[in-house]
Motif scaffolding. Structure first.
Motif, mmCIF file in Angstrom:
data_model
loop_
_atom_site.group_PDB
_atom_site.id
_atom_site.type_symbol
_atom_site.label_atom_id
_atom_site.label_comp_id
_atom_site.label_asym_id
_atom_site.label_seq_id
_atom_site.Cartn_x
_atom_site.Cartn_y
_atom_site.Cartn_z
ATOM 1 N N PHE A 91 2.484 -7.694 -10.099
ATOM 2 C CA PHE A 91 2.805 -8.313 -8.369
ATOM 3 C C PHE A 91 3.062 -10.287 -8.985
ATOM 4 O O PHE A 91 2.032 -10.622 -9.852
ATOM 5 C CB PHE A 91 1.569 -8.509 -7.868
ATOM 6 C CG PHE A 91 1.067 -7.513 -6.984
ATOM 7 C CD1 PHE A 91 1.359 -6.474 -7.343
ATOM 8 C CD2 PHE A 91 0.663 -7.702 -5.404
ATOM 9 C CE1 PHE A 91 0.932 -4.893 -6.863
ATOM 10 C CE2 PHE A 91 0.259 -6.569 -4.652
ATOM 11 C CZ PHE A 91 0.521 -5.335 -5.103
ATOM 12 N N HIS A 92 3.860 -10.570 -8.206
ATOM 13 C CA HIS A 92 4.129 -12.214 -8.350
ATOM 14 C C HIS A 92 3.739 -12.683 -6.830
ATOM 15 O O HIS A 92 4.817 -12.728 -6.210
ATOM 16 C CB HIS A 92 5.839 -11.989 -9.096
ATOM 17 C CG HIS A 92 6.456 -13.390 -8.892
ATOM 18 N ND1 HIS A 92 8.163 -13.898 -8.924
ATOM 19 C CD2 HIS A 92 6.076 -14.380 -9.018
ATOM 20 C CE1 HIS A 92 8.013 -14.766 -9.563
ATOM 21 N NE2 HIS A 92 6.919 -15.910 -8.691
ATOM 22 N N GLY A 138 -2.621 -2.142 -5.798
ATOM 23 C CA GLY A 138 -2.732 -1.278 -7.292
ATOM 24 C C GLY A 138 -1.908 -2.330 -8.067
ATOM 25 O O GLY A 138 -1.935 -2.306 -8.694
ATOM 26 N N ALA A 139 -1.992 -3.380 -8.084
ATOM 27 C CA ALA A 139 -1.772 -4.560 -9.020
ATOM 28 C C ALA A 139 -2.606 -3.989 -10.924
ATOM 29 O O ALA A 139 -3.861 -4.690 -9.900
ATOM 30 C CB ALA A 139 -1.853 -6.134 -8.255
ATOM 31 N N GLN A 140 -1.984 -4.286 -11.818
ATOM 32 C CA GLN A 140 -2.605 -4.334 -12.634
ATOM 33 C C GLN A 140 -2.843 -5.607 -13.468
ATOM 34 O O GLN A 140 -3.014 -5.281 -14.453
ATOM 35 C CB GLN A 140 -1.502 -3.010 -13.634
ATOM 36 C CG GLN A 140 -1.901 -1.872 -13.666
ATOM 37 C CD GLN A 140 -1.807 -0.592 -14.347
ATOM 38 O OE1 GLN A 140 -1.465 -1.101 -15.393
ATOM 39 N NE2 GLN A 140 -1.839 -0.047 -14.182
ATOM 40 N N ILE A 141 -0.819 -6.441 -12.863
ATOM 41 C CA ILE A 141 -0.669 -7.589 -13.502
ATOM 42 C C ILE A 141 -0.729 -8.559 -12.325
ATOM 43 O O ILE A 141 -0.117 -8.470 -11.483
ATOM 44 C CB ILE A 141 0.697 -7.652 -14.013
ATOM 45 C CG1 ILE A 141 0.410 -6.741 -15.819
ATOM 46 C CG2 ILE A 141 1.010 -9.052 -14.260
ATOM 47 C CD1 ILE A 141 2.034 -6.718 -16.204
ATOM 48 N N ILE A 142 -1.579 -9.746 -11.712
ATOM 49 C CA ILE A 142 -1.412 -10.460 -10.668
ATOM 50 C C ILE A 142 -0.510 -11.876 -11.386
ATOM 51 O O ILE A 142 -1.561 -12.825 -12.362
ATOM 52 C CB ILE A 142 -2.410 -10.699 -10.015
ATOM 53 C CG1 ILE A 142 -2.329 -9.008 -9.682
ATOM 54 C CG2 ILE A 142 -2.519 -11.368 -8.844
ATOM 55 C CD1 ILE A 142 -4.082 -9.474 -8.357
ATOM 56 N N SER A 143 0.226 -12.706 -11.508
ATOM 57 C CA SER A 143 1.004 -13.863 -11.918
ATOM 58 C C SER A 143 0.895 -14.488 -10.474
ATOM 59 O O SER A 143 1.389 -14.452 -9.616
ATOM 60 C CB SER A 143 1.995 -13.931 -12.303
ATOM 61 O OG SER A 143 2.110 -12.537 -13.213
ATOM 62 N N VAL A 144 0.156 -15.852 -10.554
ATOM 63 C CA VAL A 144 0.489 -16.682 -9.860
ATOM 64 C C VAL A 144 0.792 -18.025 -10.316
ATOM 65 O O VAL A 144 1.430 -18.469 -11.423
ATOM 66 C CB VAL A 144 -1.422 -17.164 -9.288
ATOM 67 C CG1 VAL A 144 -2.418 -16.298 -8.572
ATOM 68 C CG2 VAL A 144 -1.654 -17.264 -10.724
ATOM 69 N N GLN A 179 1.054 -0.890 -0.118
ATOM 70 C CA GLN A 179 -0.078 -0.025 0.003
ATOM 71 C C GLN A 179 0.986 1.596 -0.155
ATOM 72 O O GLN A 179 0.536 2.247 -0.609
ATOM 73 C CB GLN A 179 -0.824 0.229 1.045
ATOM 74 C CG GLN A 179 -2.094 -1.211 1.155
ATOM 75 C CD GLN A 179 -3.136 -0.290 0.443
ATOM 76 O OE1 GLN A 179 -2.850 0.841 -0.715
ATOM 77 N NE2 GLN A 179 -4.260 -1.366 0.114
ATOM 78 N N ALA A 180 2.290 1.431 0.921
ATOM 79 C CA ALA A 180 2.898 2.247 1.379
ATOM 80 C C ALA A 180 3.328 2.897 -0.082
ATOM 81 O O ALA A 180 3.629 3.434 -0.945
ATOM 82 C CB ALA A 180 4.279 2.157 2.026
ATOM 83 N N ILE A 181 4.258 1.596 -1.321
ATOM 84 C CA ILE A 181 4.519 1.592 -2.755
ATOM 85 C C ILE A 181 3.666 2.509 -3.398
ATOM 86 O O ILE A 181 3.639 3.529 -4.164
ATOM 87 C CB ILE A 181 4.753 0.490 -2.802
ATOM 88 C CG1 ILE A 181 6.417 -0.611 -1.887
ATOM 89 C CG2 ILE A 181 5.472 0.232 -4.351
ATOM 90 C CD1 ILE A 181 6.470 -1.729 -2.737
ATOM 91 N N PHE A 182 1.997 1.855 -3.388
ATOM 92 C CA PHE A 182 1.420 2.059 -4.293
ATOM 93 C C PHE A 182 0.973 3.824 -4.238
ATOM 94 O O PHE A 182 1.073 4.271 -4.930
ATOM 95 C CB PHE A 182 0.266 1.295 -4.261
ATOM 96 C CG PHE A 182 -1.321 1.268 -5.250
ATOM 97 C CD1 PHE A 182 -0.839 1.940 -6.292
ATOM 98 C CD2 PHE A 182 -2.783 1.849 -4.395
ATOM 99 C CE1 PHE A 182 -1.865 1.989 -7.272
ATOM 100 C CE2 PHE A 182 -3.400 1.550 -5.335
ATOM 101 C CZ PHE A 182 -3.358 2.536 -6.309
ATOM 102 N N TYR A 229 -6.619 -14.001 -1.637
ATOM 103 C CA TYR A 229 -5.146 -11.998 -1.281
ATOM 104 C C TYR A 229 -5.514 -11.720 -2.698
ATOM 105 O O TYR A 229 -5.287 -10.504 -3.145
ATOM 106 C CB TYR A 229 -3.765 -13.506 -1.480
ATOM 107 C CG TYR A 229 -3.585 -13.964 -0.182
ATOM 108 C CD1 TYR A 229 -4.167 -12.430 1.481
ATOM 109 C CD2 TYR A 229 -4.093 -14.797 -0.013
ATOM 110 C CE1 TYR A 229 -3.969 -13.768 2.887
ATOM 111 C CE2 TYR A 229 -3.646 -15.961 1.110
ATOM 112 C CZ TYR A 229 -3.765 -15.094 2.294
ATOM 113 O OH TYR A 229 -4.038 -15.526 3.351
ATOM 114 N N LEU A 230 -6.157 -11.741 -3.351
ATOM 115 C CA LEU A 230 -6.334 -11.338 -5.048
ATOM 116 C C LEU A 230 -6.691 -9.940 -5.070
ATOM 117 O O LEU A 230 -6.808 -8.756 -4.958
ATOM 118 C CB LEU A 230 -7.501 -12.425 -6.388
ATOM 119 C CG LEU A 230 -6.245 -13.226 -5.773
ATOM 120 C CD1 LEU A 230 -7.393 -14.185 -7.584
ATOM 121 C CD2 LEU A 230 -5.131 -13.380 -6.893
ATOM 122 N N THR A 231 -8.020 -9.844 -4.406
ATOM 123 C CA THR A 231 -8.590 -8.438 -4.316
ATOM 124 C C THR A 231 -7.384 -7.525 -3.253
ATOM 125 O O THR A 231 -7.308 -6.846 -3.747
ATOM 126 C CB THR A 231 -10.185 -8.831 -3.114
ATOM 127 O OG1 THR A 231 -10.999 -9.630 -3.962
ATOM 128 C CG2 THR A 231 -11.066 -7.107 -3.242
#
Ligand code: DX5
Ligand code: ZN
Length: 217
Positions: free
Chosen positions: A66-67, A84-90, A54-57, A76-78
């Motif tokens: 996000f990796h 601020g995740a625009q990409i989420i990789s799992v 959040q602080a980074i965002f 945790y996706l929400t």
């Protein structure tokens, strides 16, 4: 020839100077801030949690990628999107129902990515490939920065690019682990379009210049 997209890994930043480090990246030519989240279960390490992201965002003017190196990503996706995740990789190896998780990421308005460890064949992705924005090919075993690049990665990228040509031609291929100016050109030639770099960027005498050099590789 389109330029490589560069994603500096925040894991290698100096967390005592986080605001300065983010300001430096905001002023660089990087494309994403790469956020490595670890749970101490899927990988033998723990990085940081949502108060930090959040602080980074708040500080970042670049999009965030996000990796998730976590065993059970779904709850945790929400939080990732709120951070601020625009990409989420799992990870393919961590998701019991990968199709469901990828669909959930898309439904939340983020771009889905799937990550494969060094031992996982790219062919394991055939049926998910049309659904994803990117595949992240790990070129080290996940969990730690500063490890040596595994050479077999080039062959995996070649094979993944060939698969993507028929199944998802606009697929982004991201590489993570031991990436530097020493292997960036060869990675691009193999078919990579996005490079994650942690130690190489943050240990460089001039990280902004280094990011530019990576982009131009
Ligand atoms: C490792 C992480 C990487 C790491 C890369 O598990 O996924 O993103 O920060 O660090 P370097 O570039 O130092 O190998
Ligand atoms: Zn990573």
């Amino acid at each position: 020839m389109s330029k490589l997209k560069i994603c500096p890994s925040i894991l290698a930043a100096d967390f005592g100077q986080l605001n300065d480090q983010i300001a430096m990246l905001n002023n660089s030519a990087c494309d994403y801030l790469h956020i490595d989240m670890m749970d101490g279960v899927f990988v033998p390490n723990i990085s940081f949690g949502f108060p930090v992201t959040q602080a980074i965002f708040k500080q970042a003017s670049k999009p965030m990628d996000f990796h998730l190196m976590i065993k059970d990503a779904d709850p945790y996706l929400t939080h990732c999107v709120k951070s601020g995740a625009q990409i989420i990789s799992v990870h393919q190896e961590a998701c019991r129902h990968l199709h469901r998780t990828v669909s959930a990421i898309r439904d939340l308005g983020a771009k889905p990515g799937v990550v494969i460890n060094p031992h996982t064949p790219v062919e394991a992705l055939m049926d998910i490939l049309p659904m994803v924005y990117l595949v992240l090919v790990m070129s080290v075993n996940p969990g730690f920065g500063g490890q040596s690049f595994i050479d077999r990665t080039y062959d995996k990228i070649h094979r993944l690019r060939a698969l993507a040509n028929s199944l998802n031609p606009s697929l982004e291929i991201q590489v993570d682990g031991g990436v530097s100016v020493n292997n960036a050109t060869q990675l691009r030639e193999a078919g990579a379009t996005m490079l994650v770099a942690g130690s190489a960027v943050f240990k460089a005498p001039d990280p902004v210049e280094y990011i530019e050099a990576l982009r131009n590789s």
